[in-house]
Motif scaffolding. Structure first.
Motif, mmCIF file in Angstrom:
data_model
loop_
_atom_site.group_PDB
_atom_site.id
_atom_site.type_symbol
_atom_site.label_atom_id
_atom_site.label_comp_id
_atom_site.label_asym_id
_atom_site.label_seq_id
_atom_site.Cartn_x
_atom_site.Cartn_y
_atom_site.Cartn_z
ATOM 1 N N TYR A 246 0.825 -1.189 0.000
ATOM 2 C CA TYR A 246 0.000 0.000 0.000
ATOM 3 C C TYR A 246 0.871 1.256 0.000
ATOM 4 C CZ TYR A 246 1.216 -0.926 4.870
ATOM 5 O OH TYR A 246 1.898 -1.230 6.024
ATOM 6 N N GLU A 247 0.213 2.376 -0.183
ATOM 7 C CA GLU A 247 0.885 3.669 -0.196
ATOM 8 C C GLU A 247 1.343 4.041 1.216
ATOM 9 O OE1 GLU A 247 -0.153 8.133 -2.004
ATOM 10 O OE2 GLU A 247 -1.735 6.652 -1.667
ATOM 11 N N SER A 248 2.454 4.744 1.310
ATOM 12 C CA SER A 248 2.968 5.169 2.611
ATOM 13 C C SER A 248 1.972 6.085 3.300
ATOM 14 C CB SER A 248 4.292 5.906 2.440
ATOM 15 O OG SER A 248 4.671 6.537 3.650
ATOM 16 N N LEU A 249 1.841 5.909 4.601
ATOM 17 C CA LEU A 249 0.932 6.750 5.370
ATOM 18 C C LEU A 249 1.337 8.215 5.309
ATOM 19 C CD1 LEU A 249 -1.492 6.967 7.276
ATOM 20 C CD2 LEU A 249 0.051 6.534 9.187
ATOM 21 N N ASP A 250 2.617 8.502 5.192
ATOM 22 C CA ASP A 250 3.072 9.888 5.114
ATOM 23 C C ASP A 250 2.444 10.596 3.909
ATOM 24 O OD1 ASP A 250 4.629 9.459 7.345
ATOM 25 O OD2 ASP A 250 6.484 9.124 6.215
ATOM 26 N N GLU A 251 2.382 9.913 2.774
ATOM 27 C CA GLU A 251 1.790 10.492 1.571
ATOM 28 C C GLU A 251 0.279 10.664 1.729
ATOM 29 O OE1 GLU A 251 2.925 7.933 -1.610
ATOM 30 O OE2 GLU A 251 5.081 8.136 -1.226
ATOM 31 N N ILE A 252 -0.347 9.694 2.373
ATOM 32 C CA ILE A 252 -1.801 9.762 2.597
ATOM 33 C C ILE A 252 -2.145 10.940 3.501
ATOM 34 C CG2 ILE A 252 -3.735 8.537 3.678
ATOM 35 C CD1 ILE A 252 -2.176 5.931 2.800
ATOM 36 N N MET A 253 -1.348 11.129 4.545
ATOM 37 C CA MET A 253 -1.596 12.221 5.475
ATOM 38 C C MET A 253 -1.396 13.577 4.798
ATOM 39 S SD MET A 253 -2.575 10.795 8.239
ATOM 40 C CE MET A 253 -2.585 12.256 9.277
ATOM 41 N N GLU A 254 -0.375 13.698 3.969
ATOM 42 C CA GLU A 254 -0.113 14.965 3.279
ATOM 43 C C GLU A 254 -1.271 15.328 2.353
ATOM 44 O OE1 GLU A 254 3.278 17.051 0.394
ATOM 45 O OE2 GLU A 254 3.573 15.011 1.134
ATOM 46 N N ARG A 255 -1.780 14.334 1.630
ATOM 47 C CA ARG A 255 -2.886 14.585 0.700
ATOM 48 C C ARG A 255 -4.196 14.846 1.461
ATOM 49 N NH1 ARG A 255 -2.353 10.237 -2.194
ATOM 50 N NH2 ARG A 255 -3.763 8.941 -0.962
ATOM 51 N N GLY A 256 -4.439 14.048 2.477
ATOM 52 C CA GLY A 256 -5.723 14.112 3.170
ATOM 53 C C GLY A 256 -5.910 15.313 4.059
ATOM 54 N N THR A 257 -4.830 15.928 4.478
ATOM 55 C CA THR A 257 -4.943 17.078 5.382
ATOM 56 C C THR A 257 -4.756 18.411 4.659
ATOM 57 O OG1 THR A 257 -2.597 16.790 5.999
ATOM 58 C CG2 THR A 257 -4.252 15.762 7.422
ATOM 59 N N GLN A 258 -5.092 18.428 3.362
ATOM 60 C CA GLN A 258 -5.059 19.672 2.601
ATOM 61 C C GLN A 258 -6.267 20.539 2.983
ATOM 62 O OE1 GLN A 258 -2.706 20.817 0.347
ATOM 63 N NE2 GLN A 258 -1.515 19.065 1.061
ATOM 64 N N PRO A 259 -6.053 21.767 3.478
ATOM 65 C CA PRO A 259 -7.180 22.636 3.825
ATOM 66 C C PRO A 259 -7.843 23.198 2.578
ATOM 67 C CG PRO A 259 -5.102 23.787 4.185
ATOM 68 C CD PRO A 259 -4.742 22.385 3.789
ATOM 69 N N LEU A 260 -9.166 23.193 2.549
ATOM 70 C CA LEU A 260 -9.915 23.672 1.389
ATOM 71 C C LEU A 260 -10.944 24.704 1.825
ATOM 72 C CD1 LEU A 260 -10.584 20.191 -0.291
ATOM 73 C CD2 LEU A 260 -8.855 21.868 -0.974
ATOM 74 N N SER A 261 -11.011 25.813 1.119
ATOM 75 C CA SER A 261 -12.050 26.811 1.362
ATOM 76 C C SER A 261 -13.395 26.228 0.940
ATOM 77 C CB SER A 261 -11.760 28.065 0.536
ATOM 78 O OG SER A 261 -11.907 27.776 -0.859
ATOM 79 N N PRO A 262 -14.509 26.823 1.340
ATOM 80 C CA PRO A 262 -15.812 26.315 0.893
ATOM 81 C C PRO A 262 -15.915 26.204 -0.623
ATOM 82 C CG PRO A 262 -16.127 27.828 2.700
ATOM 83 C CD PRO A 262 -14.668 27.894 2.344
ATOM 84 N N GLU A 263 -15.354 27.181 -1.335
ATOM 85 C CA GLU A 263 -15.419 27.150 -2.803
ATOM 86 C C GLU A 263 -14.578 26.005 -3.359
ATOM 87 O OE1 GLU A 263 -16.785 30.716 -1.156
ATOM 88 O OE2 GLU A 263 -14.755 29.853 -0.937
ATOM 89 N N ALA A 264 -13.367 25.835 -2.821
ATOM 90 C CA ALA A 264 -12.497 24.755 -3.294
ATOM 91 C C ALA A 264 -13.062 23.395 -2.908
ATOM 92 C CB ALA A 264 -11.088 24.937 -2.721
ATOM 93 N N PHE A 265 -13.661 23.340 -1.729
ATOM 94 C CA PHE A 265 -14.277 22.101 -1.247
ATOM 95 C C PHE A 265 -15.415 21.677 -2.168
ATOM 96 C CE2 PHE A 265 -16.991 19.541 1.517
ATOM 97 C CZ PHE A 265 -16.084 18.827 2.303
ATOM 98 N N GLU A 266 -16.277 22.612 -2.498
ATOM 99 C CA GLU A 266 -17.416 22.337 -3.379
ATOM 100 C C GLU A 266 -16.929 21.931 -4.767
ATOM 101 O OE1 GLU A 266 -21.726 24.347 -4.100
ATOM 102 O OE2 GLU A 266 -19.982 25.691 -4.241
ATOM 103 N N ALA A 267 -15.917 22.632 -5.276
ATOM 104 C CA ALA A 267 -15.387 22.304 -6.599
ATOM 105 C C ALA A 267 -14.783 20.902 -6.611
ATOM 106 C CB ALA A 267 -14.336 23.337 -7.009
ATOM 107 N N ALA A 268 -14.066 20.542 -5.551
ATOM 108 C CA ALA A 268 -13.454 19.213 -5.475
ATOM 109 C C ALA A 268 -14.519 18.129 -5.442
ATOM 110 C CB ALA A 268 -12.555 19.123 -4.243
ATOM 111 N N ALA A 269 -15.594 18.376 -4.701
ATOM 112 C CA ALA A 269 -16.674 17.397 -4.637
ATOM 113 C C ALA A 269 -17.313 17.186 -6.005
ATOM 114 C CB ALA A 269 -17.722 17.846 -3.624
ATOM 115 N N ASN A 270 -17.530 18.270 -6.723
ATOM 116 C CA ASN A 270 -18.164 18.182 -8.037
ATOM 117 C C ASN A 270 -17.258 17.545 -9.079
ATOM 118 O OD1 ASN A 270 -20.523 19.412 -7.106
ATOM 119 N ND2 ASN A 270 -19.799 21.477 -7.600
#
Length: 472
Positions: A246-270
């Motif tokens: 599997y992928e290293s946890l360090d890489e997963i944590m870096e990707r998963g803990t990216q802060p997103l504004s409401p606009e960026a969050f909505e765009a990512a979901a879509n």
């Protein structure tokens, strides 16, 4: 001999750490490995081995990251065929950790590679056995998981192997040995585990149903297989991650803990089709949540319910958490193989609400109001989302049981044209159900605050289960 059990309650999981003369070993580590590294540093020790009792189904082990970070050798028992470098031990092989010895005892049955490790102290005295999912306190490992990965390994075949492993390999060992299992009560890897997490082998021979000396093979297989419920859907996917890597946890944590504004969050979901996973408490979620989000509270059995309710571990996820809880959420998701978290909503739901974006609420009702409706003979349909065993033990008369983990298969039982109420034991699971129903288009229902724990203290009529054998 000192054996340190490192227990994680939300997964009912036990890892083990031993150290002697500057050498250490870790058994069945969780995905985040820094705590084990820190523990060894306290002893000024080098982690020499990572012992795996089997390819786990209920969590992703941290053996690969621990190997990369420390240089420790990964050890599996006979029959294991991992997709990475590891030592495949022979039955009876002995490894040294300082003045301690670790002896391999091949105990197939839960899986074919399942292995028990006999711990021998500095005086050559047998101390205990790290049993993985072969032997629990009060139970033994279920034999129906491997067939979801290898179809010809039927539960009957594995149960027969487990019978032999217990009788020929475990039960002949001395009674004074301490049993160190991989799980305690609450794990889906067994059906009746004790809340105790260690015991002597001698006492288990007396009280564990599966170790009765007079059991025949046929009796053992029948008792072991009776009452097994379907395993969570993520189990086979976790097995494959543990086998293939599997992928290293360090890489997963870096990707998963990216802060997103409401606009960026909505765009990512879509753009990605990510599922919005809201990890706040039920009461806060009900007051306001992003449309189509699912609520699984971080303060409950979070990882297990994520595994039950989100079928694909590769599902992209976007998180709504309380501030400073996003790292914990990503970590706990990774423990069960949900590695595709794409970021979190900066500032949590409050930021979303203040941005002016649409949000929804979920209906809730106090127990006192439910009692009033009952007294007026105006009580709507009640749906109980607890497990069948909980419902069978005691439930409100006329309540319908739809266990939470089966809700998607039984949506037709939830009416859309008339109101209804739902409840679980305390409110955690019923809010998960509420969020799923809201996502699917249901609106005319309410969640009972406090659930059955509070309902059973009222005057509302309840039905208790009566064992058929008592109906004489």
């Amino acid at each position: 001999m000192k054996v340190e059990q490192i227990y994680t309650g939300c997964l009912a999981h036990a890892a083990y750490y031993i150290e002697s003369k500057g050498e250490a070993a870790v058994f069945d580590p969780l995905r985040e490995v820094q705590p084990y590294i820190d523990r060894a540093q306290i002893d000024n020790a080098e982690i020499k081995y990572v012992f795996e009792t089997h390819f786990h189904a209920d969590f992703v082990s941290g053996h690969l990251d621990l190997q990369k970070k420390t240089g420790a050798a990964i050890v599996f028992g006979p029959n294991a065929k991992p997709g990475y470098d590891a030592t495949i031990a022979e039955d009876g092989q002995v490894f040294t950790v300082g003045d301690y010895k670790v002896k391999v005892i091949h105990t197939p049955g839960h899986t074919m590679e399942s292995t028990t490790y006999l711990l021998i102290d500095e005086n050559d005295k047998m101390h205990g056995i790290i049993t993985g999912d072969t032997l629990f306190i009060g139970d033994v490992g279920r034999p129906d998981l491997a067939q979801h990965v290898v179809s010809e390994l039927t539960e009957e075949k594995l149960a027969s192997h487990l019978f032999d492993s217990l009788r020929n390999k475990i039960m002949p060992l001395p009674d004074h040995l301490i049993v160190y299992p991989n799980h305690g009560a609450g794990s889906a890897c067994g059906k009746m585990m004790s809340k105790e997490t260690t015991d002597t082998l001698g006492n288990q021979k007396k009280v564990n149903y599966a170790l009765r000396a007079d059991m025949t093979r046929e009796e053992f297989i029948k008792e072991l297989l009776t009452g097994l419920t379907a395993p969570p859907g993520y189990f086979p996917q976790n097995v494959l991650l543990n086998i293939q890597g599997y992928e290293s946890l360090d890489e997963i944590m870096e990707r998963g803990t990216q802060p997103l504004s409401p606009e960026a969050f909505e765009a990512a979901a879509n753009e990605t089709g990510a599922l919005v996973l809201d990890t706040r408490d039920a009461s806060d979620f009900a007051k306001g949540f992003i449309p189509n989000s699912i609520n699984i509270g971080l303060e409950g059995n979070f990882a297990q319910w994520v595994g039950e309710m989100i079928p694909d571990v590769k599902q992209p996820l976007l998180l709504v958490t309380y501030p400073e809880k996003e790292e914990e959420a990503v970590t706990r998701l990774s423990r069960v193989g949900y590695d595709n978290t794409l970021g979190f909503l900066t500032g949590g739901f409050e930021t979303w609400a203040k941005s002016g974006k649409d949000y929804e609420t979920a209906g809730r009702v106090e127990v006192g109001e439910v009692v009033k409706q009952f007294e007026k003979d105006a009580l709507p349909l009640i749906i109980d989302v607890r497990k069948k065993s909980e419902y069978d033990s005691e439930h409100l008369i006329d309540a319908i049981n739809v266990p939470l983990n089966e809700i998607n298969q039984h949506l037709a039982q939830f009416p859309k044209e008339k109101p209804f109420l739902i409840h679980c034991a305390g409110g955690y699971r019923s809010m998960i159900a509420s969020s799923i129903l809201k996502q699917r288009g249901w609106d005319n229902f309410s969640d009972i605050i406090g659930g059955f724990d509070e309902l059973k203290e009222t005057s509302m009529p309840k039905s208790e289960y009566v064992c058929p054998s008592t109906l004489l």
